[in-house]
Design an enzyme around this catalytic site. Structure first.
Site, PDB file in Angstrom:
ATOM      1  N   CYS A   3       0.865  -1.194   0.000  1.00 14.92           N
ATOM      2  CA  CYS A   3       0.000   0.000   0.000  1.00 14.92           C
ATOM      3  C   CYS A   3       0.892   1.231   0.000  1.00 14.92           C
ATOM      4  O   CYS A   3       2.072   1.137  -0.372  1.00 14.92           O
ATOM      5  CB  CYS A   3      -0.976  -0.032   1.168  1.00 14.92           C
ATOM      6  SG  CYS A   3      -0.217  -0.009   2.806  1.00 14.92           S
ATOM      7  N   ASN A   6       2.306   1.415   4.343  1.00 13.48           N
ATOM      8  CA  ASN A   6       2.621   0.149   5.028  1.00 13.48           C
ATOM      9  C   ASN A   6       2.295   0.208   6.523  1.00 13.48           C
ATOM     10  O   ASN A   6       2.973  -0.401   7.350  1.00 13.48           O
ATOM     11  CB  ASN A   6       4.096  -0.257   4.805  1.00 13.48           C
ATOM     12  CG  ASN A   6       4.428  -1.693   5.207  1.00 13.48           C
ATOM     13  OD1 ASN A   6       5.545  -1.997   5.591  1.00 13.48           O
ATOM     14  ND2 ASN A   6       3.459  -2.606   5.120  1.00 13.48           N
ATOM     15  N   CYS A   8      -1.476   0.808   7.382  1.00 13.46           N
ATOM     16  CA  CYS A   8      -2.923   0.539   7.521  1.00 13.46           C
ATOM     17  C   CYS A   8      -3.347  -0.732   6.780  1.00 13.46           C
ATOM     18  O   CYS A   8      -3.644  -1.750   7.402  1.00 13.46           O
ATOM     19  CB  CYS A   8      -3.745   1.726   7.016  1.00 13.46           C
ATOM     20  SG  CYS A   8      -3.525   3.228   7.996  1.00 13.46           S
ATOM     21  N   ARG A   9      -3.375  -0.684   5.447  1.00 14.58           N
ATOM     22  CA  ARG A   9      -3.964  -1.781   4.678  1.00 14.58           C
ATOM     23  C   ARG A   9      -3.022  -2.975   4.513  1.00 14.58           C
ATOM     24  O   ARG A   9      -3.424  -4.122   4.782  1.00 14.58           O
ATOM     25  CB  ARG A   9      -4.392  -1.272   3.287  1.00 14.58           C
ATOM     26  CG  ARG A   9      -5.548  -0.300   3.340  1.00 14.58           C
ATOM     27  CD  ARG A   9      -5.720   0.443   2.022  1.00 14.58           C
ATOM     28  NE  ARG A   9      -4.610   1.357   1.778  1.00 14.58           N
ATOM     29  CZ  ARG A   9      -4.458   2.105   0.701  1.00 14.58           C
ATOM     30  NH1 ARG A   9      -5.340   2.029  -0.272  1.00 14.58           N
ATOM     31  NH2 ARG A   9      -3.430   2.922   0.583  1.00 14.58           N
ATOM     32  N   SER A  10      -1.782  -2.738   4.063  1.00 15.59           N
ATOM     33  CA  SER A  10      -0.929  -3.903   3.759  1.00 15.59           C
ATOM     34  C   SER A  10      -0.501  -4.711   4.987  1.00 15.59           C
ATOM     35  O   SER A  10      -0.384  -5.944   4.868  1.00 15.59           O
ATOM     36  CB  SER A  10       0.279  -3.503   2.895  1.00 15.59           C
ATOM     37  OG  SER A  10       1.090  -2.553   3.523  1.00 15.59           O
ATOM     38  N   ASP A 117      -8.484   3.671   1.089  1.00 18.17           N
ATOM     39  CA  ASP A 117      -7.488   4.064   2.083  1.00 18.17           C
ATOM     40  C   ASP A 117      -8.217   4.545   3.334  1.00 18.17           C
ATOM     41  O   ASP A 117      -8.925   5.549   3.292  1.00 18.17           O
ATOM     42  CB  ASP A 117      -6.622   5.183   1.496  1.00 18.17           C
ATOM     43  CG  ASP A 117      -5.483   5.573   2.421  1.00 18.17           C
ATOM     44  OD1 ASP A 117      -5.517   5.190   3.613  1.00 18.17           O
ATOM     45  OD2 ASP A 117      -4.566   6.258   1.949  1.00 18.17           O
TER      46      ASP A 117
HETATM   47  P1  4NP Z   1      -1.847   2.789   4.047  1.00 19.06           P
HETATM   48  O1  4NP Z   1      -2.513   4.133   4.621  1.00 19.06           O
HETATM   49  O2  4NP Z   1      -1.279   3.145   2.692  1.00 19.06           O
HETATM   50  O3  4NP Z   1      -2.979   1.836   3.967  1.00 19.06           O
HETATM   51  O4  4NP Z   1      -0.763   2.375   5.035  1.00 19.06           O
HETATM   52  C1  4NP Z   1      -1.818   5.342   4.711  1.00 19.06           C
HETATM   53  C2  4NP Z   1      -0.919   5.525   5.724  1.00 19.06           C
HETATM   54  C3  4NP Z   1      -0.236   6.719   5.850  1.00 19.06           C
HETATM   55  C4  4NP Z   1      -0.471   7.731   4.929  1.00 19.06           C
HETATM   56  C5  4NP Z   1      -1.371   7.544   3.911  1.00 19.06           C
HETATM   57  C6  4NP Z   1      -2.040   6.336   3.789  1.00 19.06           C
HETATM   58  N1  4NP Z   1       0.219   8.968   5.074  1.00 19.06           N
HETATM   59  O5  4NP Z   1      -0.046   9.874   4.264  1.00 19.06           O
HETATM   60  O6  4NP Z   1       1.052   9.107   5.968  1.00 19.06           O
END
Ligand code: 4NP
Length: 149
Positions: A3, A6, A8-10, A117
């Site tokens: 993602c 790294n 939240c989702r992955s 997201d």
């Molecule tokens: P992820 O979610 O891609 O599912 O881990 C996010 C985590 C952090 C951010 C964006 C999306 N960020 O902008 O810091």
């Protein structure tokens, strides 16, 4: 499992798939296309959602996707189109590109849907992400068992 951050989702996808495969046969890992959260634990909302479903992902640490991942893994699942474009931009050849797919295409082939997201939303977004990933990883683990991956 890839993602953006790294966190939240992955990491959720990693924890869920790992719980469904034989660890002696299958290596499951996750990474982010961005370096914002390298070395960090998953977002607390992902940790709590996983825990609610009996999984502990609290010890996972964020890392950035690297070109060598194309050599180390047979399959690279991305969560959304932006991740897809970022990973494909690092591919060295057609073989690398062929390893990459949107994870929700395992739910519905060719549908090209994104895992939303959940970072800027509430806890319910994380539960929705869990449900999508749980269903998609049912198919992935079955394909691994059948030798189709
Ligand atoms: P992820 O979610 O891609 O599912 O881990 C996010 C985590 C952090 C951010 C964006 C999306 N960020 O902008 O810091």
């Amino acid at each position: 499992m890839v993602c953006l951050g790294n966190i939240c989702r992955s990491p959720l996808a990693e924890g869920i798939l790992r719980s469904k495969v034989d660890p002696k046969k299958v290596v499951v890992d996750s990474a982010g296309t961005a370096a914002y959260h390298v070395g960090e634990a998953p977002d607390l909302r992902s940790i709590m959602t996983a825990r609610k479903h009996g999984l502990n992902i609290s010890k996972l640490l964020g890392r950035q996707f690297r070109v060598e991942d194309f050599d180390d893994f047979d399959k690279i699942y991305v969560m959304d189109h932006s991740n897809y474009n970022n990973v494909i931009a690092l591919a060295r050849n057609e073989e690398d590109k062929a390893k990459v797919d949107l994870i929700l295409n395992e739910l519905s082939s060719g549908s090209n849907q994104d895992v939303p997201d959940p970072y800027y939303g509430g806890d319910e977004g994380f539960e929705q992400v869990y449900r999508l990933l749980d269903t998609a990883t049912d198919t992935i683990s079955q394909k691994i068992k059948d030798g189709r991956i």
